[in-house]
Design a protein around this motif. Structure first.
Motif, short mmCIF file in Angstrom:
data_model
loop_
_atom_site.label_atom_id
_atom_site.label_comp_id
_atom_site.label_asym_id
_atom_site.label_seq_id
_atom_site.Cartn_x
_atom_site.Cartn_y
_atom_site.Cartn_z
N ILE A 593 36.11 20.37 -11.59
CA ILE A 593 37.53 20.52 -11.24
C ILE A 593 37.66 21.27 -9.91
CG2 ILE A 593 39.71 21.57 -11.94
CD1 ILE A 593 38.99 19.17 -13.61
N GLN A 594 36.86 22.31 -9.73
CA GLN A 594 36.93 23.08 -8.49
C GLN A 594 36.50 22.27 -7.28
OE1 GLN A 594 35.18 27.05 -8.59
NE2 GLN A 594 35.12 27.00 -10.82
N SER A 595 35.61 21.31 -7.48
CA SER A 595 35.02 20.60 -6.34
C SER A 595 35.92 19.53 -5.74
CB SER A 595 33.70 19.96 -6.77
OG SER A 595 33.94 18.94 -7.72
N ILE A 596 36.92 19.08 -6.47
CA ILE A 596 37.71 17.94 -6.01
C ILE A 596 38.45 18.24 -4.70
CG2 ILE A 596 39.70 16.49 -6.60
CD1 ILE A 596 38.62 16.34 -9.42
N PRO A 597 39.10 19.41 -4.49
CA PRO A 597 39.71 19.67 -3.18
C PRO A 597 38.69 19.64 -2.04
CG PRO A 597 40.54 21.21 -4.81
CD PRO A 597 39.41 20.48 -5.45
N TYR A 598 37.47 20.11 -2.31
CA TYR A 598 36.44 20.05 -1.27
C TYR A 598 36.04 18.61 -0.98
CZ TYR A 598 36.06 25.04 -2.25
OH TYR A 598 36.33 26.37 -2.42
N LEU A 599 35.98 17.79 -2.03
CA LEU A 599 35.67 16.37 -1.84
C LEU A 599 36.78 15.69 -1.03
CD1 LEU A 599 33.83 13.96 -2.41
CD2 LEU A 599 35.04 13.65 -4.60
N LEU A 600 38.04 16.08 -1.28
CA LEU A 600 39.16 15.54 -0.51
C LEU A 600 39.02 15.89 0.96
CD1 LEU A 600 41.97 14.27 -0.16
CD2 LEU A 600 42.96 16.47 -0.87
N ALA A 601 38.72 17.14 1.25
CA ALA A 601 38.57 17.57 2.64
C ALA A 601 37.40 16.85 3.31
CB ALA A 601 38.37 19.08 2.70
#
Length: 724
Positions: A593-601
């Motif tokens: 869950i935490q990684s998804i914003p980083y994947l978006l960026a």
């Protein structure tokens, strides 16, 4: 409580001596007075002879402006001292100061740093740097002039302070407890500590020495924010069980005539002060006229839930559950102010309608003996209080549909509310006091009293409220100047003195920005109306910028601000909240869950690289297009997931610390972390459950949750208790 025999006012000059075993505070101007000693490392409070401490070797000696208080964090106690202040003006010849810099001193020097303890200290330090704190050594800033005229001047200053606006009272609790009951080594009342207890006010203090049509006077605006239910915009709404409402402020407009000194001189003051003629100019009595208004959130149970959407979800609970807290709230308001005119400015349509209906049902429940109308759709309605004599017969509900009335940038129509309330304003009057120079206590003699109060609210109690309060203040100031003979009756100072009109508008606009900054993190909207009297296109654009800024602050930065309020005000006490139960400030959401914003960026970055990178002339176009299309799809999916599970990305996370605390919720939010809100717990559960059902990630999220059966059991039990 024992008789009061100590000094009545705080020391203006305090010396701090730091040694390995104590912090010692003395007053050079009172060499025979006892010294205050805070033992290191225990933090125990005691009074002793200054000579006994002067022989000890000091590692630091400095002069400070005052002691803000003492606080126990997770591992250690700290004393907070005021290092730097700024003089902001004189009222009745007494100087008021703003706190510019404070320092947090530990009781023990820690060799190993604890991450949570460091975070607590940082929260406090950030709060102190931004908090608008004011104090005076000889004037009670927490009380209106009307209440000051009725106070017992034989009590120390901190005992006269209004409990609601004594903002650092929690920090002063160790000193106050020692004052009242002493300690093991010094039992009994300890009045010698009184001059070390300095009450501070949170809010706004601005004084303008000026003239009106050639007559010298000073115009002062003081806004006092309550220390109860303190916090930020979306995390603190409505009323609590004790009857305290969010964003409660008392605003006092003060006009003083014939004052001898209003400047920012030193402690000695003018020659009139030194000679004892602190009453005004030659042969004229100093007159003080003040008008008080209040604002506060709608006193029912309601909240707005952040989920990354621009407009938060509005949640309003049943009115019946909030009747007892609302009754406590209005009991206090009536006791302090008399009749309360409840000016409700929320919209009659759309999402705000449910808050309006809830408020009207509450007033109906409290005044059921009278003929209270049902919730109404009219733009302007006055609901009379009950005709029978009950404890709430002084509540008068007033509804004004602000946005409908002022549609089309017609802000001048907002003054219709003042026109309709003309009779109530006349009956309400204002406080007028005359200085008593012959009295040793410099007490005002009341000539007239304000008998009621306008309690204004909108959704935030900020933008619309500011505009309406400034209009009520204008109407009362017109009356004051007319009754003083400074202008004809029926005239307005707007037309009589343009320079004073400019000063008045900007003073109220500054107040709007200060109150808004403390609650929402930005300046107020609609200040173009307050500053210029008209709604402008530039002002509307400015409001749009403020709205976007509030969105980012309220969704991503307000959690730590709320934590700092809870820490400073004692709503959360680390020393009593489960020491040794693991880290508090840790994000425990699943890594996926935490990684998804980083994947978006990362996806957005790859797409931009693919678009703007130069290609060889003979390079094939199709592979690059497929590459860009793939990462665009990944970015779109990530964005869709984040927006669809917004409660997971206002950084909520399950916290085992909360599971082991009987008074905590099983899921604790990161913003705020210390006192999780019930709606945050429910929202996190809902969005996490939704994520577990996701077609792509659901199985991985569920696998991450395995092994937490105990946590789920405790969560269910806590939820069951809340439902019951």
């Amino acid at each position: 409580m024992a008789s009061i025999t100590g000094p009545l006012f705080p020391y203006r000059d305090i010396n701090l001596r730091v040694s390995n075993d104590a912090y010692t505070f003395t007053s050079p101007s009172s060499p025979n007075a006892p010294a205050l000693v805070l033992d290191r490392p225990t933090g125990d409070v005691s009074l002793t002879e200054p000579s006994l401490q002067s022989t000890k070797r000091a590692t630091r000696v400095s002069s400070i402006a005052g002691i803000l208080g003492v606080i126990q964090l997770k591992l250690d106690k700290y004393v907070i001292i005021i290092n730097k202040t700024k003089a902001v003006g004189r009222l009745k010849g007494q100087m008021a100061y703003k706190v510019l810099a404070a320092e947090i001193l530990p009781m023990r020097e820690r060799q190993i740093h604890d991450p949570d303890e460091d975070t607590f200290v940082r929260l406090l330090d950030t709060f102190l740097k931004k908090a608008p704190l004011y104090f005076s050594y000889s004037l009670d800033l927490t009380n209106s002039f009307q209440r000051q005229s009725q106070a017992d001047a034989t009590k120390p200053l901190w005992m006269r302070a209004d409990d609601r606006f004594f903002y650092n009272k929690f920090l002063q609790s160790d000193l106050i407890d020692f004052r009242n009951i002493g300690s093991r080594s010094q039992p009994g009342s300890q009045p010698g500590i009184d001059p070390f207890i300095l009450p501070c006010m949170f809010g706004m203090f601005e004084m303008k020495p000026t003239k009106f049509k050639g007559t010298p006077l000073s115009l002062t605006l003081i806004s006092r924010r309550s220390r109860y239910r303190g916090g930020t915009r979306f995390f603190t709404r409505g009323v609590d069980e004790e009857g305290h409402v969010a964003n409660y402020n008392e605003t006092e407009q003060v006009v003083i005539l014939n004052e001898a000194s209003t400047g920012l001189g030193g402690f000695a003051g003018s020659t009139d002060m030194q000679s004892g003629k602190l009453g005004g100019t030659e042969g004229k009595e100093m007159q003080v006229m003040s008008y008080v208004q209040t604002r506060g959130s709608v006193p029912t149970y309601w909240s707005e839930i952040n989920s990354l959407k621009y407009t938060p979800k509005l949640q309003v609970r049943g009115t019946e559950a909030a009747i007892a807290p609302a009754a406590r709230h209005f009991d206090e308001q009536i006791r302090i102010y008399g009749d309360n005119y409840l000016i409700n400015l929320v919209n009659s349509k759309g999402r705000e309608r449910s808050v309006k209906d809830s408020y009207e049902k509450m007033c109906d429940a409290l005044s059921r003996a009278g003929s209270v109308a049902d919730a109404t759709n009219e733009k302007f309605t006055i609901t009379p209080s009950s005709s029978s004599r009950n404890q709430f017969d002084k509540i008068h509900y007033v509804y004004f549909d602000f946005h409908t009335e002022t549609k089309g940038m017609r802000m001048d129509k907002a003054y219709n509310l003042v026109t309709r309330m003309h009779q109530e304003l006349e009956t309400q009057s204002y406080f007028r006091g005359v200085n008593m120079p012959a009295g040793l206590d410099d007490k005002l003699e009341a000539r007239s009293l304000q008998t009621s109060v306008m309690r204004t609210n909108c959704m935030d109690c900020l933008d619309r409220t500011n505009v309406v309060q400034s209009m009520f203040a204008r109407a009362v100031l017109d009356r004051i100047f007319s009754e003083l003979g400074l202008m004809p009756r029926g005239a307005s100072f707007r037309d009589q003195d343009p320079d004073f009109e400019f000063l008045f508008r900007n003073l109220w606009a500054d107040n709007a920005d200060t109150v808004s900054g403390s609650y929402s993190g930005t300046g107020a909207m609609k200040t173009d109306v307050t500053r210029t009297g008209t709604r402008t296109k530039l002002g509307a654009l400015q409001d749009g910028r403020i709205g976007v800024t509030r969105y980012f602050l309220n969704n991503f930065l307000d959690g730590p601000r709320q934590d700092s309020f809870d820490l400073f005000l004692g709503a959360y006490q680390p020393g009593k909240s489960g020491i040794g139960l693991g880290r508090i400030f840790v994000d425990r959401r699943p890594i996926l869950i935490q990684s998804i914003p980083y994947l978006l960026a990362f996806s957005a970055f790859i797409v931009l690289i693919g678009i703007f990178t130069k290609r060889e002339p003979d390079a094939k176009v199709l592979p690059m297009r497929l590459f860009i299309l793939f990462w665009t799809a990944v970015a779109a999916w990530c964005l869709h997931f984040i927006l669809g599970h917004g409660m997971l990305y206002v950084r909520f996370f399950p916290n085992p610390h909360a599971l082991l605390c009987t008074n905590s919720h099983p899921l604790q939010v990161n913003w705020p972390t210390l006192n999780p809100r019930p709606f945050a717990t429910d929202g996190y559960n809902e969005h996490f459950s939704k994520a577990r059902k996701d077609a792509l990630l659901g199985s991985f999220v569920a696998r991450h949750e395995r092994g937490l059966s105990t946590a789920r059991f405790l969560s269910a039990e806590e939820g069951k208790k809340r439902i019951e």
